[in-house]
Design a protein around this motif. Structure first.
Motif, PDB file in Angstrom:
ATOM      1  N   LYS A 100      17.301  30.737 -25.610  1.00 17.60           N
ATOM      2  CA  LYS A 100      16.986  30.506 -24.149  1.00 17.60           C
ATOM      3  C   LYS A 100      16.752  31.902 -23.735  1.00 17.60           C
ATOM      4  O   LYS A 100      18.201  32.259 -23.464  1.00 17.60           O
ATOM      5  CB  LYS A 100      18.115  29.537 -23.231  1.00 17.60           C
ATOM      6  N   LYS A 153      15.514  34.917 -20.689  1.00 15.60           N
ATOM      7  CA  LYS A 153      15.297  35.263 -19.239  1.00 15.60           C
ATOM      8  C   LYS A 153      13.681  36.440 -19.462  1.00 15.60           C
ATOM      9  O   LYS A 153      14.558  37.269 -20.148  1.00 15.60           O
ATOM     10  CB  LYS A 153      16.388  35.625 -18.472  1.00 15.60           C
ATOM     11  N   ASP A 170      12.853  31.748 -18.781  1.00 10.67           N
ATOM     12  CA  ASP A 170      12.638  31.536 -17.570  1.00 10.67           C
ATOM     13  C   ASP A 170      12.053  32.738 -16.717  1.00 10.67           C
ATOM     14  O   ASP A 170      12.299  33.955 -17.718  1.00 10.67           O
ATOM     15  CB  ASP A 170      14.468  31.115 -16.730  1.00 10.67           C
TER      16      ASP A 170
END
Length: 96
Positions: free
Chosen positions: A7, A9, A32
């Protein structure tokens, strides 16, 4: 960081919007996106760094495995950027 299932950013200059969206669409990782205004380049180097540092500092370290930047050298606007507990990936690139 290339292992699938991370995950991430992504903090990027908005001038790379299309390129970053295309890269994220084919990534095996969950990414993201956060795009910052290209006007940051018009600020003095220290101010650009301060604003980008504030965004980096606001990243929730409990949900991400790393932070990836979509910036080049950018008039040394990232020089002195301080990572927290997350790995930070900055590409080696020239000014845009």
């Amino acid at each position: 960081m290339t292992e699938p299932g991370k995950k991430l950013k992504l903090i990027s200059c908005e001038v790379f919007h299309r390129e970053m969206c295309a890269a994220v669409a084919s990534s095996p990782n969950q990414v993201d996106l956060e795009f910052l205004p290209k006007g940051l380049h018009d600020l003095p180097t220290e101010e650009m760094l301060s604003r980008i540092q504030a965004v980096l500092d606001s990243v929730d370290e409990t949900i991400y495995d790393a932070v990836v930047f979509g910036y080049g050298l950018c008039n040394n606007g990232l020089h002195g950027l301080r990572a927290g507990n997350l790995p930070v990936v900055v590409p080696r690139a020239h000014d845009c």
